[in-house]
Design a protein around this motif. Sequence first.
Motif, mmCIF file in Angstrom:
data_model
loop_
_atom_site.group_PDB
_atom_site.id
_atom_site.type_symbol
_atom_site.label_atom_id
_atom_site.label_comp_id
_atom_site.label_asym_id
_atom_site.label_seq_id
_atom_site.Cartn_x
_atom_site.Cartn_y
_atom_site.Cartn_z
ATOM 1 N N SER A 49 -7.055 -3.306 8.706
ATOM 2 C CA SER A 49 -6.698 -2.244 7.747
ATOM 3 C C SER A 49 -7.899 -1.776 6.939
ATOM 4 O O SER A 49 -7.955 -0.623 6.511
ATOM 5 C CB SER A 49 -5.581 -2.716 6.815
ATOM 6 O OG SER A 49 -5.994 -3.847 6.079
ATOM 7 N N GLY A 50 -8.895 -2.651 6.750
ATOM 8 C CA GLY A 50 -10.096 -2.249 6.024
ATOM 9 C C GLY A 50 -10.784 -1.065 6.697
ATOM 10 O O GLY A 50 -11.371 -0.207 6.028
ATOM 11 N N TYR A 59 -9.697 2.299 5.371
ATOM 12 C CA TYR A 59 -10.335 2.702 4.112
ATOM 13 C C TYR A 59 -11.791 3.094 4.355
ATOM 14 O O TYR A 59 -12.314 4.028 3.743
ATOM 15 C CB TYR A 59 -10.207 1.581 3.074
ATOM 16 C CG TYR A 59 -8.767 1.369 2.676
ATOM 17 C CD1 TYR A 59 -8.159 2.207 1.757
ATOM 18 C CD2 TYR A 59 -7.985 0.388 3.283
ATOM 19 C CE1 TYR A 59 -6.818 2.064 1.434
ATOM 20 C CE2 TYR A 59 -6.647 0.233 2.977
ATOM 21 C CZ TYR A 59 -6.065 1.077 2.051
ATOM 22 O OH TYR A 59 -4.730 0.938 1.749
ATOM 23 N N ARG A 60 -12.429 2.376 5.277
ATOM 24 C CA ARG A 60 -13.822 2.704 5.614
ATOM 25 C C ARG A 60 -13.931 4.085 6.255
ATOM 26 O O ARG A 60 -14.834 4.865 5.940
ATOM 27 C CB ARG A 60 -14.402 1.640 6.557
ATOM 28 C CG ARG A 60 -14.633 0.310 5.872
ATOM 29 C CD ARG A 60 -15.055 -0.776 6.847
ATOM 30 N NE ARG A 60 -15.318 -2.014 6.149
ATOM 31 C CZ ARG A 60 -16.483 -2.306 5.566
ATOM 32 N NH1 ARG A 60 -17.510 -1.480 5.654
ATOM 33 N NH2 ARG A 60 -16.630 -3.437 4.912
ATOM 34 N N SER A 85 -14.693 0.787 -1.020
ATOM 35 C CA SER A 85 -14.155 0.009 -2.125
ATOM 36 C C SER A 85 -13.596 0.933 -3.213
ATOM 37 O O SER A 85 -12.570 0.638 -3.839
ATOM 38 C CB SER A 85 -15.262 -0.902 -2.674
ATOM 39 O OG SER A 85 -14.844 -1.575 -3.826
ATOM 40 N N ALA A 135 -10.367 2.788 -1.855
ATOM 41 C CA ALA A 135 -9.228 1.871 -1.772
ATOM 42 C C ALA A 135 -8.542 1.673 -3.120
ATOM 43 O O ALA A 135 -7.415 1.189 -3.175
ATOM 44 C CB ALA A 135 -9.685 0.522 -1.215
ATOM 45 N N ARG A 175 -3.841 4.973 -0.710
ATOM 46 C CA ARG A 175 -3.111 3.827 -0.166
ATOM 47 C C ARG A 175 -1.765 4.280 0.380
ATOM 48 O O ARG A 175 -1.350 3.859 1.459
ATOM 49 C CB ARG A 175 -2.930 2.728 -1.229
ATOM 50 C CG ARG A 175 -4.234 2.274 -1.874
ATOM 51 C CD ARG A 175 -4.081 0.955 -2.622
ATOM 52 N NE ARG A 175 -3.911 -0.140 -1.694
ATOM 53 C CZ ARG A 175 -4.905 -0.786 -1.099
ATOM 54 N NH1 ARG A 175 -6.160 -0.481 -1.361
ATOM 55 N NH2 ARG A 175 -4.652 -1.752 -0.252
ATOM 56 N N GLY A 227 -6.266 -7.745 5.995
ATOM 57 C CA GLY A 227 -6.496 -6.827 4.872
ATOM 58 C C GLY A 227 -6.486 -7.492 3.504
ATOM 59 O O GLY A 227 -6.963 -8.621 3.335
ATOM 60 N N ARG A 228 -5.972 -6.746 2.522
ATOM 61 C CA ARG A 228 -5.888 -7.247 1.151
ATOM 62 C C ARG A 228 -4.431 -7.288 0.686
ATOM 63 O O ARG A 228 -4.074 -8.076 -0.172
ATOM 64 C CB ARG A 228 -6.659 -6.328 0.184
ATOM 65 C CG ARG A 228 -8.131 -6.102 0.502
ATOM 66 C CD ARG A 228 -8.960 -7.338 0.244
ATOM 67 N NE ARG A 228 -10.396 -7.054 0.379
ATOM 68 C CZ ARG A 228 -11.033 -6.856 1.529
ATOM 69 N NH1 ARG A 228 -10.364 -6.911 2.665
ATOM 70 N NH2 ARG A 228 -12.326 -6.615 1.540
ATOM 71 N N ASP A 229 -3.604 -6.399 1.235
ATOM 72 C CA ASP A 229 -2.217 -6.248 0.774
ATOM 73 C C ASP A 229 -1.242 -6.277 1.939
ATOM 74 O O ASP A 229 -0.152 -5.720 1.856
ATOM 75 C CB ASP A 229 -2.061 -4.928 0.013
ATOM 76 C CG ASP A 229 -2.370 -3.716 0.889
ATOM 77 O OD1 ASP A 229 -2.988 -3.878 1.963
ATOM 78 O OD2 ASP A 229 -1.973 -2.600 0.496
ATOM 79 N N MET A 230 -1.624 -6.932 3.035
ATOM 80 C CA MET A 230 -0.754 -6.957 4.214
ATOM 81 C C MET A 230 0.556 -7.698 3.916
ATOM 82 O O MET A 230 1.635 -7.232 4.260
ATOM 83 C CB MET A 230 -1.478 -7.617 5.411
ATOM 84 C CG MET A 230 -2.745 -6.904 5.872
ATOM 85 S SD MET A 230 -2.435 -5.256 6.519
ATOM 86 C CE MET A 230 -2.836 -4.262 5.105
ATOM 87 N N ASP A 237 -11.078 -5.060 -6.294
ATOM 88 C CA ASP A 237 -9.873 -5.392 -5.518
ATOM 89 C C ASP A 237 -8.803 -6.028 -6.404
ATOM 90 O O ASP A 237 -7.620 -5.754 -6.263
ATOM 91 C CB ASP A 237 -10.209 -6.403 -4.397
ATOM 92 C CG ASP A 237 -10.781 -5.749 -3.144
ATOM 93 O OD1 ASP A 237 -10.632 -4.522 -2.966
ATOM 94 O OD2 ASP A 237 -11.374 -6.484 -2.326
ATOM 95 N N ARG A 254 -7.452 -3.439 -9.611
ATOM 96 C CA ARG A 254 -6.916 -2.086 -9.469
ATOM 97 C C ARG A 254 -5.422 -2.067 -9.767
ATOM 98 O O ARG A 254 -4.723 -3.081 -9.590
ATOM 99 C CB ARG A 254 -7.226 -1.531 -8.076
ATOM 100 C CG ARG A 254 -6.497 -2.228 -6.964
ATOM 101 C CD ARG A 254 -6.926 -1.670 -5.605
ATOM 102 N NE ARG A 254 -6.386 -2.480 -4.538
ATOM 103 C CZ ARG A 254 -7.060 -2.865 -3.455
ATOM 104 N NH1 ARG A 254 -8.314 -2.487 -3.279
ATOM 105 N NH2 ARG A 254 -6.480 -3.588 -2.537
HETATM 106 O O1 C5P Z 1 -12.115 -5.652 4.761
HETATM 107 P P1 C5P Z 1 -13.107 -4.534 4.606
HETATM 108 O O2 C5P Z 1 -14.377 -4.933 3.936
HETATM 109 O O3 C5P Z 1 -13.370 -3.792 5.877
HETATM 110 O O4 C5P Z 1 -12.393 -3.482 3.644
HETATM 111 C C1 C5P Z 1 -13.028 -2.307 3.235
HETATM 112 C C2 C5P Z 1 -12.543 -1.919 1.837
HETATM 113 O O5 C5P Z 1 -11.159 -1.569 1.906
HETATM 114 C C3 C5P Z 1 -12.672 -3.051 0.819
HETATM 115 O O6 C5P Z 1 -13.414 -2.591 -0.276
HETATM 116 C C4 C5P Z 1 -11.264 -3.363 0.377
HETATM 117 O O7 C5P Z 1 -11.203 -3.310 -1.005
HETATM 118 C C5 C5P Z 1 -10.410 -2.238 0.920
HETATM 119 N N1 C5P Z 1 -9.161 -2.704 1.528
HETATM 120 C C6 C5P Z 1 -8.006 -2.589 0.814
HETATM 121 N N2 C5P Z 1 -6.819 -2.946 1.383
HETATM 122 C C7 C5P Z 1 -6.778 -3.415 2.637
HETATM 123 C C8 C5P Z 1 -7.966 -3.557 3.382
HETATM 124 C C9 C5P Z 1 -9.162 -3.203 2.790
HETATM 125 O O8 C5P Z 1 -8.021 -2.161 -0.324
HETATM 126 N N3 C5P Z 1 -5.608 -3.737 3.171
#
Ligand code: C5P
Length: 220
Positions: free
Chosen positions: A33-34, A37-38, A99, A102, A108, A128-131, A183, A186
């Motif tokens: 999922s990152g 956002y990238r 970052s 996101a 989102r 991810g962060r919120d899966m 992260d 927020r």
């Molecule tokens: O994991 P990765 O470094 O590729 O994530 C890129 C950016 O996306 C990070 O800054 C992270 O805060 C954000 N992100 C997020 N929610 C996710 C995955 C990534 O906010 N599920």
Amino acid sequence: SVPVITVDGPGGAGKGTLCYSLGSQLGWHMLDSGALYRVTALAALEDEIPLSDDDAVAELARHLKLSFVPAAEGLTQVLLDGRDISLAIRSESCSAAASKVAAMGEVRAALLARQRQMAVAPGLVADGRDMGTVVFPDAPLKIFLTASARARAERRHRQLMAKGESVTLARLLETIEERDARDRNRAESPLVPANDALVIDSTGISADSVLDTVLQEARL
Ligand code: C5P
């Protein structure tokens, strides 16, 4: 419904490695999922959309023509409008922009449906962060993989050195702590373990033993 394993946690804790091992062992699909956002961040930078304009960035996120193509050994090709941007989205400037992007609630929300669509048979491993908290709250197995900031900086440092990029450990540690704070603090989907997540601290533990712990827990 399709089984989902969620793997959340801060950057550099080893989520990617764990997800790849789980995904290939189970023969399940993987969601990075990152990368969404990238890619959104890259598209904004390329279109010169100011990162202060949430509406415009969200509009961009809604219309991304994106595809993921499985490539060699745990690598996934990311295509935007058919163009391979796999390397471009890993650059330091793109990481910094991702970052920020996101942290936008509208962005989102725009990416939510796209993530849920990835849950197809036989199963999905979602990184991810919120899966586990937001995207797949009903997932039967949720992992929260963490490690000390220092261990994560060292891990990233080794990865970057292997790629021939020069950056100091001190600078990486600073960047990691800054992104962790963004992260965690927020308003929308902050980084926290789901109530029913198995929390694993990978500090000083090998990737193999993290995988063993997860497989035991899952009885897979
Ligand atoms: O994991 P990765 O470094 O590729 O994530 C890129 C950016 O996306 C990070 O800054 C992270 O805060 C954000 N992100 C997020 N929610 C996710 C995955 C990534 O906010 N599920």
